[in-house]
Every structure is written in structure tokens, then in C-alpha cells.
Design a protein around this motif. Structure first.
Motif, mmCIF file in Angstrom:
data_model
loop_
_atom_site.group_PDB
_atom_site.id
_atom_site.type_symbol
_atom_site.label_atom_id
_atom_site.label_comp_id
_atom_site.label_asym_id
_atom_site.label_seq_id
_atom_site.Cartn_x
_atom_site.Cartn_y
_atom_site.Cartn_z
ATOM 1 N N SER A 23 -1.838 5.313 -3.046
ATOM 2 C CA SER A 23 -1.069 5.521 -1.339
ATOM 3 C C SER A 23 -2.451 5.904 -0.277
ATOM 4 N N THR A 24 -3.355 5.295 -0.888
ATOM 5 C CA THR A 24 -4.287 6.060 -0.339
ATOM 6 C C THR A 24 -5.991 5.680 -0.281
ATOM 7 N N THR A 31 -3.282 -1.897 -6.870
ATOM 8 C CA THR A 31 -1.192 -1.946 -7.127
ATOM 9 C C THR A 31 -1.271 -1.783 -8.625
ATOM 10 N N SER A 151 3.012 6.678 -5.197
ATOM 11 C CA SER A 151 2.635 5.179 -5.082
ATOM 12 C C SER A 151 3.451 4.923 -3.048
ATOM 13 N N LEU A 153 3.758 6.720 -0.954
ATOM 14 C CA LEU A 153 3.619 7.561 0.342
ATOM 15 C C LEU A 153 2.510 6.499 1.291
ATOM 16 N N ARG A 154 1.884 5.851 1.054
ATOM 17 C CA ARG A 154 1.402 4.414 1.743
ATOM 18 C C ARG A 154 2.425 4.578 3.304
ATOM 19 N N GLU A 155 3.729 4.463 3.364
ATOM 20 C CA GLU A 155 3.813 3.290 4.221
ATOM 21 C C GLU A 155 4.444 4.923 5.308
#
Length: 342
Positions: A23-24, A31, A151, A153-155
Motif C-alpha cells: 500500500s505504500t 503486489t 494492502s 490501504l492504498r486507495e
């Protein structure tokens, strides 16, 4: 090609698959699937939009966010400010307090979203970003099957300002490292007590049908207790086997983990140390205390639950005793010397 430390973590099969690096990573070069398998960096089919270690920008953010590299604390209980039992009216794994708090965070606006996992009736997991109180109903109950919560958290990092995370120890640890190093949007980390977890396919193809002798779709609840692994079925029956029969099938990274109580969380919830139907509550930070106050008047409290902290510490000690040697052995194999138990 840059060589982030997490590549060695993956190569030695001790990646927890928490998802913090996914995510960061500013290059989007990471991935993972549920097994966090070792990948050929020249085989681009495994990577989103062709990203791979070959395009790593060398910032090494991923290494600063990895629980395995950061290591473990010797005393999980030094940060515990309060311990008590609690029970809500929400139907959950035990006391339902985790779900009650999650609903309160979204109802009050103290959190814009909460990342966690849900499951279907075949014990397949699904990452979920909850934005409405009713979303919480999909996540009640302990899963024992794993997914890479962080994972997801990115959006949310792009869309929301106040984010809460619900996860097991490695996920709580990763969330804390994210909060301290790269993103301050995580306002609350809710940790769960965890001895070990299983890949969904192992649970539904081996543990439930072969060891338990049941159909996954018939199982409505799982639990560990009194030296047994329990499955409860739709017909109201309870089925159990001794824990050593299922323990070898846990994810390999779990056998190297030295965190039982989610020491990096703001508040930890479990069922150990309290009577049946109650949650054990470990307040660790001021944020944990502040946000638990949202539901304090909505739950029944037990100031001195039995068997109490004694049992939690006993199980934490067992996990450390069983796993510390495995973890330190792997640390010796790394080309870096950051990891360890402190």
C-alpha cells in the motif's frame, strides 16, 4: 536493480503478507497473493501494470514498514495501561465489542473508513473497506483464515483523512510502522489476539474436510480453547480435534511470529482471559482509551475477569517459546542485521 530487504524476507518464506509494503510503495512495484510466493523479477506477468523489483526506485520504504525486519519486543505487556472484560449485545465471536467499536467509529465520524476482512460461507476471505456502520456486519466473527489487510490501504490513503485498521499482530505492527514512517492518516489500530492463522485454501481443502471431517459451508464458527480446535456447524453441533492436529498446517510465517497480543495496536481484543461470551480488552495507548470511551457506556464491563491476564501471559509465553528460535535463526541468514527481539 535495487535490493530491498523485504526480498530476503520473501525468499526465506517469513513474509507475513501484512500488505504494508504493497500500500505504500511509491513505485507500485510490490503486489502479493495470499502465499506471498517468491517471484521471478524478470517474469512480469505477476505484477500489476508491469511493475517489478526492476523498477524499484531505491527508496527502501518497504523495509522500514516490514514487521519481520522491525522485530519483536520481549515484553508484550509493558504497554498495557488497562485490562478488563467487556460484552456487548452484538452477536460476534464472543463479546462483539470489536464490531460495536467499529460501528461507533463510523457513526461518530471519528473514522472515515475501516479496513478489515470479511469471509463467505466457504471460509474464503475478502478485503473490505467499511465506510458505513452496516458494513461492519459483514466482518463479525474470527476468521482464522488470512488476507493482506494493509494492502487495501492504498486507495483509502488517497480518499480519506481518518482511517482505522482491524488486524492480527503482524497487521497491527505494519500499520504502526506505516503511521510512524510514511502516513499519519491511521487514527486507530485495533489489534486481535492471535496464535496462528491459515491460508483459506488450506482451511477449506485440508483442515475442515480432512481433519475435522466437515463441509466448509456447514461450519458457522471456529475457535481455539481448552487445547482443542473447535468447529461449530449449522445444526448446532460442536466438533473438535486437538490443536497439534491442525497447528502444522498454519502459515509458515506464523511459526516465526513472536507477537500474540498485537503489541503495536492502540487497543487489543480477544476472548482469552475472560468467561465465555466476553471479550478481553487491553488498552495500550491514549488513542485506544479515547476511542473505547465511545462505547464504554454501551457495554457491560468486568473489572477483574477470570482467568484474567494470567492466561493471556501464559499463551503469549508459549508463542514466544515456540517461535523465537525459528525467528532468530532466520535473522542470522539475512545479509542485514536490523531484525531481532528487543
Amino acid at each position: 536493480m535495487a535490493h530491498p530487504k523485504i526480498l530476503e524476507v520473501i525468499e526465506h518464506d517469513v513474509c507475513t503478507a501484512c500488505g504494508a509494503c504493497v500500500s505504500t510503495c511509491p513505485a507500485g512495484a510490490i503486489t502479493m497473493n495470499k502465499r506471498a510466493e517468491v517471484r521471478d523479477p524478470d517474469n512480469f506477468e505477476f505484477y500489476v501494470q508491469g511493475a517489478a523489483p526492476d523498477v524499484c526506485e531505491g527508496c527502501f520504504t518497504c523495509g522500514r514498514l516490514c514487521p519481520v525486519i522491525d522485530g519483536y519486543v520481549d515484553d508484550e505487556f509493558a504497554s498495557v495501561k488497562e485490562f478488563f472484560g467487556a460484552k456487548s449485545t452484538i452477536k460476534g465471536q464472543d463479546g462483539g465489542v470489536t464490531s460495536l467499536l467499529a460501528k461507533a467509529l463510523l457513526e461518530s465520524g471519528e473514522a472515515d473508513c475501516i479496513v478489515a476482512i470479511a469471509r463467505d460461507d466457504k471460509w474464503e476471505t475478502e478485503l473490505i473497506v467499511m465506510t458505513k456502520p452496516e458494513d461492519v456486519d459483514r466482518t463479525t466473527g474470527t476468521k482464522y483464515t488470512y488476507d493482506s489487510v494493509l494492502s487495501a490501504l492504498r486507495e483509502p490513503f488517497e480518499k480519506y483523512e481518518k482511517i482505522a485498521v482491524i488486524g492480527v499482530p503482524c497487521q497491527a505492527h505494519g500499520a504502526r510502522l506505516i503511521s510512524e514512517n510514511v502516513n499519519d492518516k491511521i487514527v486507530l489500530i485495533i489489534g486481535l489476539l492471535c496464535m496462528e492463522s491459515f491460508y483459506p485454501e488450506v482451511m477449506k481443502e485440508t483442515v475442515i474436510p480432512e481433519i475435522m471431517g466437515l463441509k466448509p459451508e456447514d461450519v458457522v464458527k471456529m475457535d481455539f480453547g481448552k487445547g482443542q480446535f473447535w468447529n461449530y456447524t449449522k445444526d448446532g453441533e460442536a466438533h473438535s480435534v486437538k490443536i497439534p492436529q491442525v497447528a502444522p498446517h498454519a502459515r509458515n510465517p506464523c511459526h516465526h511470529c513472536c507477537d500474540y497480543t498485537s503489541v503495536s495496536a492502540d487497543i487489543s481484543f480477544g476472548s482469552v482471559g475472560t468467561p465465555d461470551g466476553w471479550n478481553s480488552v487491553l488498552i495500550r495507548t491514549e488513542a485506544g482509551k479515547k476511542f473505547f470511551d465511545l462505547v464504554k457506556d454501551k457495554v457491560e464491563l468486568m473489572e477483574d475477569p477470570k482467568p484474567g491476564m494470567f492466561l493471556i501471559k501464559k499463551l503469549a509465553g508459549m508463542k514466544h517459546s515456540n517461535n523465537a528460535g525459528h525467528y532468530l535463526e532466520v535473522c542470522e541468514k539475512f545479509t542485514f542485521d536490523d531484525c531481532g527481539i528487543r
